[in-house]
Design an enzyme around this catalytic site. Sequence first.
Site, PDB file in Angstrom:
ATOM      1  N   CYS A 257      60.750 -14.290   0.050  1.00 63.61           N
ATOM      2  CA  CYS A 257      60.499 -12.910  -0.375  1.00 63.61           C
ATOM      3  C   CYS A 257      60.914 -12.713  -1.846  1.00 63.61           C
ATOM      4  CB  CYS A 257      61.205 -11.937   0.570  1.00 63.61           C
ATOM      5  SG  CYS A 257      60.547 -10.261   0.457  1.00 63.61           S
ATOM      6  N   HIS A 341      58.551 -13.572   5.683  1.00 64.20           N
ATOM      7  CA  HIS A 341      59.849 -13.837   6.310  1.00 64.20           C
ATOM      8  C   HIS A 341      59.678 -14.767   7.506  1.00 64.20           C
ATOM      9  CE1 HIS A 341      62.640 -11.051   4.255  1.00 64.20           C
ATOM     10  NE2 HIS A 341      61.531 -10.388   3.986  1.00 64.20           N
ATOM     11  N   GLU A 343      61.922 -16.209   9.080  1.00 65.02           N
ATOM     12  CA  GLU A 343      63.041 -16.030  10.027  1.00 65.02           C
ATOM     13  C   GLU A 343      62.834 -14.784  10.882  1.00 65.02           C
ATOM     14  OE1 GLU A 343      63.955 -12.819   7.334  1.00 65.02           O
ATOM     15  OE2 GLU A 343      63.061 -14.791   7.038  1.00 65.02           O
TER      16      GLU A 343
END
Length: 1420
Positions: A257, A341, A343
């Site tokens: 990001c 993202h 994760e």
Amino acid sequence: MAALILEDGTAFRGLLFGADVSVSGEVVFQTGMVGYPEALTDPSYRCQLLTLTYPLVGNYGVPKDEDGDFGLSKVGKLKPFVSSKIHAAALIIGELSESPSHWSSVKSLDQWLKEQGIPGLQGIDTRRLTKKIREKGTMLGKLVVDGTPEDSIPFDNPDKRNLVQEVSMKEPRVFNPSGSLRITVVDCGIKYNQIRCLAQRGARVTVVPWDHPLDSTDFDGLFISNGPGDPQFCQTTISNVRKVVCVERPKPVFGICLGHQLLSLVIGSKTYKMKYGNRGHNQPCIHKGTERCFITSQNHGFAVDPDTLPKDWDVLFTNANDHTNEGIVHNTQPLFSVQFHPEHMAGPTDLVGLFDVFLDTVKDHKEAASTGPPYLPGKVLILGSGGLSIGQAGEFDYSGSQAIKALKEENIQTVLINPNIATVQTSKGLADKVYFLPITAEYVTQVIKNERPDGVLLTFGGQTALNCGVELTKLGVLEKYKVKVLGTPVASIEMTEDRKIFVEKMEEINEHVAPSEAALSVEQAVAAAERLGYPVLVRSAFALGGLGSGFANNREELTSLVTSAFAHTSQVLVDKSLKGWKEIEYEVVRDAYDNCITVCNMENIDPLGIHTGESIVVAPSQTLNDHEYNMLRNTAIKVIRHLGIVGECNIQYALNPESEQYYIIEVNARLSRSSALASKATGYPLAYVAAKLGLGIPLPQLKNSVTNSTTANFEPSLDYCVVKVPRWDLSKFLRVSTKIGSSMKSVGEVMAIGRSFEEAFQKALRMLSCLALLPLSAHQELQTPTDKRIFVLASAFRAGYTVDQLYELTKIDRWFLHKMKNITDHERLMETAMPPEVMRKAKQLGFSDKQIALAVTELVVRKLRHDWSIIPVVKQIDTVAAEWPAHTNYLYLTYHGTENDLHFNDQHVMVIGSGVYRIGSSVEFDWCAVGCITELRKMGYKTIMVNYNPETVSTDYDMCDRLYFDEISFEVVMDIYERENPEGVILSMGGQLPNNIAMSLHRQQCRILGTSPEFIDSAENRFKFSRMLDTIGISQPQWKELSDTEFCETVGYPCLVRPSYVLSGAAMNVAYTDSDLEKYLSSAVAVSKEYPVVISKFIQEAKEIDVDAVACDGVVMAIAVCEHVENAGVHSGDATLVTPPQDLNQKTMERIKMIVHAIGQELQVTGPFNLQLIAKDDQLKVIECNVRVSRSFPFISKTLGVDMVALATQAIVGEDVEPLVLLNHMTHVLQVPQFSFSRLAGADVVLGVEMTSTGEVACFGENRYEAYLKAMLSTGFKIPKKNILLSIGSFKSELLPTVQALESMGYDLYASLGTLFFFWSNFLFQVTAVDWPFEEDDSECPNKEKQRSIMNYLEENHFDLVINLSMRNSGGRRLSSFVTKGYRTRRMAIDYSVPLIIDIKCTKLFSFVAGKLIRQHYNR
């Protein structure tokens, strides 16, 4: 109250919740449908006023924040916090859930925001706000609490300051100190899960502040986190990173990001501020090289310009929608970063493996080969689903039509086999060739031999097509003729259908199926149940709609269930009962290159134990948190990849309501009822996409057909709520069990769309057309679900039951119960007073004008609403929650909004659809509505369709210019009419439902096209119609308006009771006695409250004739005649129809013509109409006229080759129509009804004046016998090989020649003693005696073994056919106070899957067929 004020001066007023403070910042929107705790605690939302596009927020509350692994917020069960506090400045939503429901919740969203000092604003038209941001770009805004001077809150631009400095930790901190790999993390606003993803993989993670100096000797790898704001403010970080990256042998670096943007600035690239950023959980990113597409979670307002990358760097990922950069990688060094993202938190975890790539510092060499050109066959065979039955209805007409459309776009020739003549897919101009033949291996093989197709689609015709395809594969037919199965391979289909193999496949990937065992005998099933422990669920393998399933609490119940289940299947599944668990479904799409997405997730309001087809279903799920949502999503993708499914499928889960434990219930490797619902709920055309994927076209190459700009490789975002409710018609059946459970009984379903659950839920209940408030008589009614359960629940709330009490009784999640309680609470409030705010709230809770009109009329409420400006707005369904511009014509009405999504400039013609499928109104009327809009478009008219049935082709948004997926009621049609101001409204194409509102619309000066509503009323109103026939001198049975028994005594019983404005003979009954008459009159008055009920003489043993016609200004243009095989007294929808008529002479045909012309003229018909006549003793009598299309219109149009609907449409809009008058043809065609008695436990198999069939099939033949044989085989009838049981009551003499013929064909005949003696006296000695086992009094049964013989024969499947004829003259009788031997025999035949004939005329026809065709067909 408070207001959100944007920098351009636009204000949105709403209700304040959370903290009572005013704030300002940047206004952004996020399209995720779950994950509000994750979003609020995401540091990247620092100083932003966060708008959530999904309107219902706070449903699952907020869990406790506990320390878990590595000293972070606890992972797993309670893990929604991605940092230590809320970073968003404010929360803007549609509706706050005040009563959250989730096992992990400790507080409400409102309480949490108060504790954290964050304000929230609800009651906002978030779709309008989103569109504004999308069009103008990200804007500054301020939330100003009422009473605070607006000027005292200045606009705060977060882009003007270093937000990273504000959110980054101040001191270094080590996580997982015993880890082996040393990773330094630069914290620019890190989410906890990034630390967790590294630590869980064995890394020692040192998190340092954003400006901390970096030394490459301190780490083995460097990770740069996400964060808020403009990356240009982080010059210190850029400088520090440059020192360790821009060296000869840099250590591995991974950025996410903001970290991706910082790495780009380090290497000399440029970044820029996006118009409004990408924030949501469904952004599709294409990996360069493999071209695979992944669904990602994103939250950023800045992007990297890929054109400025240095020459030794390359693009890693690109956004498939806006083509912005999503990742970069160095060509030789271990340096890479991504914009999304991986994760997750919240959102999908499809690319969490990038952490493994980073920690291994090796490239993934296992990437899939790049996609080659797709396989495009020249000719494809599509197997349809046959006649509509319970569990397999109109949804397969929709999916098959979509498949044909998709193949035609690729210039592929299509051949369809489907005997269902009423469907859109069997219409001229869709498939290149249609075979009206049974979908059996034998007939399909003949077609393959003739047509030599290159490929076959098996997954678009329900279980019928699937089972036939599996059989063709096993027989080697497909291999022999080199026919390739397109899409999901047969091996994968068998993995999902055979329970034992399925369980093994799930164990291979460590997934768990509900404890279950497959059994091949009753003994094995009993042993399995003992091992699993009662209660257990019994299910049939290779079955649809839960056929043959049920719950057993003990051995006796199990044995009974299993015995009848083996009549339908060779394998029975015994599952441990998970009654009371939540049932969740995901629709999954996968292509041949392993791109895989979930399109829609759905939650059943009813807990497990009730078949999903019987459940009220809501999309998207309302009570799952982000972790549960994505846990089940990831499992779905893992399972579907492992099974190798290509195309579309559905996976069902059982989820423990008190934990995260789940089991996989099943996978359907085909299009299903749920996929039709999901397509309409999301706007994503699953069947169309599945057909394209079956051709080998990669998913990312397909376009989203709603936006026409973004890829189809995405997961839709909904900014509304969808509720599906099933429709039952159990009242039409005698002695049927009304309990609902694991076997499906519903005949149709409705889908409603709203921006609150209550709005959609109440809409859906009204759409059923059977609203009823039932008195609550016992707890039992709540504990044991029936088809009226939802209305019993409403009564329970009125009776003072609490949410907790009802939860214990029903196990319906408390969140849904609270929402239902909101409705009943507001109803009480409306009884006291009705100021504007109470009415507005009532409309937002889904109340109709009629419901609000307690002491006044509906029209008074309508006027009040307009005076108070309480009018609905029109919103679009665009699949992307307004994130992208969409030119969609898919619309609904809502009271939660302040502006319309589109303009109303063009003139349209409005066509009203047929609504919910029910017995009597099914796919035939959808065919008519689709035919009408198709013809209008051909003539250059723009069209509007109003309908709410997700199973239909008419609710496919590319069939018309505007589709309103909403109620067909006076109120809603008027609301749309006032908005659109169409050229006119066509009511005659949707069956009974539009006709019922004709007069109400007419009184409001609505322009009704076609026959005038006054004349419609003259035909529908039984009294007016009968009087009209008398006036013009047309014969009809003697009649009288509702009165006492005197009329019946005068004309003599039996008499027919006929209500007005009803469909499929609802509440129509034949009375044989005074007590019958009284009973039937009361039920007829109940269904026909506002209109007269007429009694007429019931004429027995007459021939019934069906006439379909088209007229223009009273002049008849075309007439088509069919006759019934059965005698009059069997409803036309249940009768076997023959065309051309076999037993009508020229004189009779001329008289029929004369009658049709006279009635058409008298009613001034313009458009379609239908007449029913009876003929007896050379007399013709009219019994009914419908000034609309009828069920037989598609049958007539396709058999005669004249599109009667196109003709009627031309007449309606005033085109010149060439008169065709009496239509005829040479081929013989028979239409045979399709019944679903096997699904309706206890229902008596009798035919009468009220319709009971769920569908029909029709087949062509050189004579009527050949056509009848094919049609019967199409309904699942099996030609008897040897043994026939005869139970023919008072028809012995009439059937003697038939029985003699059957004996001469070599059949072994069995009969009860009375029948036997008659046959013996007529020299038929080869008939074997059997006894009835059904004696009421055991003392009368001295020889028990002998007495049970019929039952034993049926249990052993000894009989190949049962012929059971009711007593003579009982054709119209529906009710019987006692259980007859005949009833039990018929019921057992159905329960043991033995073919059954119950009509004398059909018995004779079958005998002729047997004599003429069976021997040659089966080499008897």
